[in-house]
Design a protein around this motif. Structure first.
Motif, short mmCIF file in Angstrom:
data_model
loop_
_atom_site.label_atom_id
_atom_site.label_comp_id
_atom_site.label_asym_id
_atom_site.label_seq_id
_atom_site.Cartn_x
_atom_site.Cartn_y
_atom_site.Cartn_z
N GLU A 1 50.85 46.89 20.35
CA GLU A 1 49.73 46.13 20.92
C GLU A 1 50.09 45.59 22.30
O GLU A 1 49.27 45.63 23.23
N SER A 2 51.31 45.12 22.46
CA SER A 2 51.70 44.55 23.76
C SER A 2 51.68 45.62 24.85
O SER A 2 51.30 45.35 26.00
N GLN A 3 52.06 46.82 24.49
CA GLN A 3 52.02 47.93 25.44
C GLN A 3 50.57 48.26 25.81
O GLN A 3 50.24 48.52 26.97
N ALA A 4 49.70 48.24 24.81
CA ALA A 4 48.29 48.52 25.06
C ALA A 4 47.69 47.46 25.99
O ALA A 4 46.92 47.78 26.90
N LEU A 5 48.08 46.20 25.78
CA LEU A 5 47.59 45.13 26.65
C LEU A 5 47.97 45.42 28.10
O LEU A 5 47.15 45.29 29.02
N LEU A 6 49.22 45.80 28.32
CA LEU A 6 49.68 46.15 29.66
C LEU A 6 48.84 47.28 30.25
O LEU A 6 48.44 47.23 31.42
N ALA A 7 48.59 48.29 29.44
CA ALA A 7 47.84 49.45 29.92
C ALA A 7 46.40 49.07 30.27
O ALA A 7 45.88 49.47 31.31
N PHE A 8 45.77 48.28 29.41
CA PHE A 8 44.40 47.86 29.71
C PHE A 8 44.37 47.04 30.99
O PHE A 8 43.50 47.23 31.84
N ARG B 1 35.35 57.67 25.54
CA ARG B 1 34.86 58.87 26.20
C ARG B 1 35.20 58.84 27.70
O ARG B 1 35.56 59.85 28.28
N PHE B 2 35.06 57.65 28.30
CA PHE B 2 35.40 57.53 29.72
C PHE B 2 36.86 57.93 29.95
O PHE B 2 37.17 58.71 30.86
N LEU B 3 37.74 57.41 29.12
CA LEU B 3 39.16 57.75 29.26
C LEU B 3 39.36 59.25 29.10
O LEU B 3 40.10 59.88 29.85
N ALA C 1 46.41 47.21 33.42
CA ALA C 1 46.65 48.10 34.55
C ALA C 1 45.38 48.81 34.98
O ALA C 1 45.11 48.98 36.17
N LEU C 2 44.58 49.21 34.01
CA LEU C 2 43.36 49.98 34.33
C LEU C 2 42.18 49.08 34.65
O LEU C 2 41.10 49.58 34.99
N SER C 3 42.35 47.78 34.57
CA SER C 3 41.21 46.89 34.73
C SER C 3 41.03 46.44 36.17
O SER C 3 40.28 45.53 36.45
N GLN C 4 41.73 47.10 37.07
CA GLN C 4 41.64 46.69 38.47
C GLN C 4 41.17 47.88 39.29
O GLN C 4 41.70 48.99 39.16
N ASP C 5 40.20 47.65 40.13
CA ASP C 5 39.52 48.72 40.86
C ASP C 5 40.49 49.65 41.58
O ASP C 5 40.48 50.87 41.37
N THR C 6 41.35 49.08 42.41
CA THR C 6 42.29 49.91 43.16
C THR C 6 43.14 50.76 42.22
O THR C 6 43.33 51.96 42.45
N ARG C 7 43.64 50.14 41.16
CA ARG C 7 44.52 50.88 40.27
C ARG C 7 43.78 51.99 39.54
O ARG C 7 44.31 53.09 39.35
N LEU C 8 42.54 51.73 39.13
CA LEU C 8 41.79 52.80 38.46
C LEU C 8 41.57 53.96 39.41
O LEU C 8 41.68 55.12 39.04
N SER D 1 32.32 51.02 37.00
CA SER D 1 32.29 49.55 37.01
C SER D 1 32.22 49.00 35.58
O SER D 1 32.82 47.96 35.27
N GLN D 2 31.51 49.70 34.74
CA GLN D 2 31.41 49.29 33.33
C GLN D 2 32.77 49.45 32.64
O GLN D 2 33.20 48.60 31.86
N ALA D 3 33.45 50.54 32.96
CA ALA D 3 34.77 50.78 32.38
C ALA D 3 35.75 49.69 32.82
O ALA D 3 36.55 49.20 32.02
N LEU D 4 35.66 49.30 34.09
CA LEU D 4 36.53 48.23 34.58
C LEU D 4 36.33 46.96 33.77
O LEU D 4 37.29 46.30 33.37
N LEU D 5 35.06 46.62 33.53
CA LEU D 5 34.75 45.44 32.72
C LEU D 5 35.37 45.56 31.33
O LEU D 5 35.96 44.61 30.81
N ALA D 6 35.24 46.74 30.74
CA ALA D 6 35.74 46.94 29.38
C ALA D 6 37.26 46.84 29.34
O ALA D 6 37.83 46.19 28.46
N PHE D 7 37.93 47.46 30.31
CA PHE D 7 39.39 47.37 30.35
C PHE D 7 39.82 45.92 30.52
O PHE D 7 40.74 45.45 29.85
N ALA D 8 39.16 45.21 31.41
CA ALA D 8 39.50 43.81 31.63
C ALA D 8 39.30 43.02 30.33
O ALA D 8 40.12 42.18 29.97
#
Lengths: 119, 119
Positions: free
Chosen positions: B3-10, A85-87, B12-19, A4-11
DNA sequence: TCTATATTTCAAGGAATATTGAAATATGAA
DNA sequence: TTCATATTTCAATATTCCTTGAAATATAGA
């Protein structure tokens, strides 16, 4: 780091303005940057910056300290380390198939080979 | 990684289902998982899964191949590596103050010390 | 105390994302 | 060709996130 913390960070890092804030703060180093200077540097309104700073703080990516009338923001290195580290460990490298060198041409049984073979 | 690619990746990983999808695929390894099995495993509708898979694909985090009637998804290791490298090099460790060991008690001039001193 | 500066909070509207279910597409088997 | 399976696409709705500007809070100096 919990998922859940990682999700926050990614967001937190998935938004252009916030990523720019982080990079700005990283460049500034441990001495940090006052909110006002950040807003200037990024050409956004103080109120909008404040919104994003709160988000980054909530995600544990930055820290704040007051200094007279200014509030000085710094990167939270432990927070960033935790995310990396999470990644590396918790999320993605359970396979140990990930190392950080660029995909070497002579690399042994890397999954990247399979992917290319399938392209 | 731009940077734009990294934004997309972050994003993508910032959503529970996707993670969860990514972690599932990492566990499965290079042989991958068909979309149907993924939807079952995560208890979401095929259509919703498809939405999220497209998002992950757009971000370069997964890859797909068809096998008879199934579409098999795998993690894209280069994509994940790129993101980790972005965090380590391009974004956040310009300072070299970041290493991945836990904050050692005898660590020299780490910014973490300053942060604790200010708490 | 009064005023100026630095920043945050709040409410409102607009924009982007997520979920749902129905219809469309692609594959393989009878 | 017709049918069943696996998956995606689409349109509608619901939800979350972002931006803006005005008002509130905290600090320091006159």
């Amino acid at each position: 780091m919990k998922e859940s913390q990682a999700l926050l960070a990614f967001a937190a890092l998935s938004q252009d303005t916030r990523l720019r804030v982080v990079r700005h703060l990283v460049r500034a180093g441990p001495k940090g940057v006052p909110a006002g200077a950040l807003a200037e540097g990024l050409s956004i309104s103080p109120s909008n910056l404040s919104f994003h700073l709160k988000e980054l703080d909530r995600a544990g990516i930055i820290a704040a300290r007051r200094e007279a009338r200014s509030i000085i923001y710094t990167v939270n290195y432990d927070g960033l380390r935790g995310l990396i580290r999470f990644l590396l460990e918790d999320c993605c490298a359970g396979l140990a198939d990930i190392n950080l060198s660029p995909p070497a041409s002579g690399a042994p049984r890397s999954s990247a080979r399979k992917e290319r073979a399938n392209a």
